[in-house]
Design an enzyme around this catalytic site. Structure first.
Site, PDB file in Angstrom:
ATOM      1  N   CYS A   2       0.873  -1.173   0.000  1.00 13.08           N
ATOM      2  CA  CYS A   2       0.000   0.000   0.000  1.00 13.08           C
ATOM      3  C   CYS A   2       0.909   1.220   0.000  1.00 13.08           C
ATOM      4  O   CYS A   2       1.618   1.481   0.979  1.00 13.08           O
ATOM      5  CB  CYS A   2      -0.900  -0.006   1.226  1.00 13.08           C
ATOM      6  SG  CYS A   2      -1.925   1.473   1.388  1.00 13.08           S
ATOM      7  N   GLU A 103      -3.732   1.270  -5.988  1.00 16.07           N
ATOM      8  CA  GLU A 103      -2.760   0.282  -6.459  1.00 16.07           C
ATOM      9  C   GLU A 103      -2.609   0.463  -7.958  1.00 16.07           C
ATOM     10  O   GLU A 103      -3.518   0.979  -8.621  1.00 16.07           O
ATOM     11  CB  GLU A 103      -3.204  -1.151  -6.142  1.00 16.07           C
ATOM     12  CG  GLU A 103      -3.162  -1.534  -4.675  1.00 16.07           C
ATOM     13  CD  GLU A 103      -1.773  -1.549  -4.069  1.00 16.07           C
ATOM     14  OE1 GLU A 103      -0.784  -1.307  -4.803  1.00 16.07           O
ATOM     15  OE2 GLU A 103      -1.665  -1.801  -2.852  1.00 16.07           O
TER      16      GLU A 103
END
Length: 238
Positions: A2, A103
């Site tokens: 992340c 992402e």
């Protein structure tokens, strides 16, 4: 991993979502939070108050705070083994507040990557599972507080995009996760599971988000609504 996320929810809604915790009267909406920046954290220090921590864990024993630039995430599978995480996992846990994250999807047979914005279908805020630590140099009186976000294997929504996802904790485990007492790791391990895929969605956004200097609502616009930046359209995943 992340590597970017958002927290644009107003303090009133955050107070309702995280009841029992003291929120600031004002929070600047953030649309592109990046490593080394300040993040909004609830730590298990007994304060029950939102604080600002640096994103990128600096272990208390570190000689150089630059190590934090490499420790923005912690793999759930090795928390009890890694020197940087062993003690924080037992004693210094936190919630990192967010309402979405990014992402980058690797296009098949291509060098290009498409940024994807991922959130709950309810569009409500949530909390990443995190660890924190306090670091002091030899001449500093105030410790530098920093944190890392725990990651796990992806659910069926995220696995189409990336091989890892941040751990999003269920509200019913907040109290135990934030208990200042040392906790057995086998019990904590049960919480570090992929969030239910059916409650999440993802959609492509403009490459405008690629630069951490860009921090505006444009970052989360669906790519199909932002053709002026040359983004590619697409459908939601989830």
């Amino acid at each position: 991993m992340c590597g970017r996320f958002t927290l644009k929810t107003d303090p009133k809604t955050l107070t309702e979502t995280f009841s029992g915790f003291t929120m600031p009267d004002e929070l600047t909406p953030r649309y592109n939070i990046a490593p080394s920046q300040e993040v909004v954290v609830l730590a298990n220090n007994g304060e029950n108050t939102v604080e600002s921590f640096r994103w990128g864990l600096i272990p208390s024993w570190a000689k150089d705070p630059k190590i934090g630039n490499r420790i923005i995430n912690a793999r759930a599978e090795t928390l009890a083994e890694r020197p940087s995480f062993r003690t924080p996992y037992r004693r210094r846990r936190c919630l990192v507040l967010a309402d979405g994250f990014y992402e980058w999807y690797q296009e098949p047979e291509s060098q290009s990557k498409t940024p994807m914005y991922i959130r709950l279908k309810s569009n409500q805020p949530f909390a990443f599972a995190g660890l924190w630590d306090a670091w002091c140099s030899s001449d500093d009186e105030q410790p530098l507080l920093s944190c890392t976000i725990i990651t796990t294997t992806p659910n069926s929504t995220i696995e189409k995009i990336h091989r890892r996802m941040p751990v999003i904790l269920a509200p019913e485990v907040y109290d135990l996760w934030l208990d200042p007492e040392e906790q057995p790791t086998d019990q904590l391990n049960e919480f570090l599971q992929p969030y239910p895929a059916e409650e999440m969605e993802a959609y492509p956004v403009s490459r405008f988000v690629n630069s951490p200097k860009n921090d505006s609502p444009d970052c989360i616009l669906p790519a199909s609504e932002d053709r002026s930046r040359g983004a590619q359209g697409g459908r939601c995943v989830g």
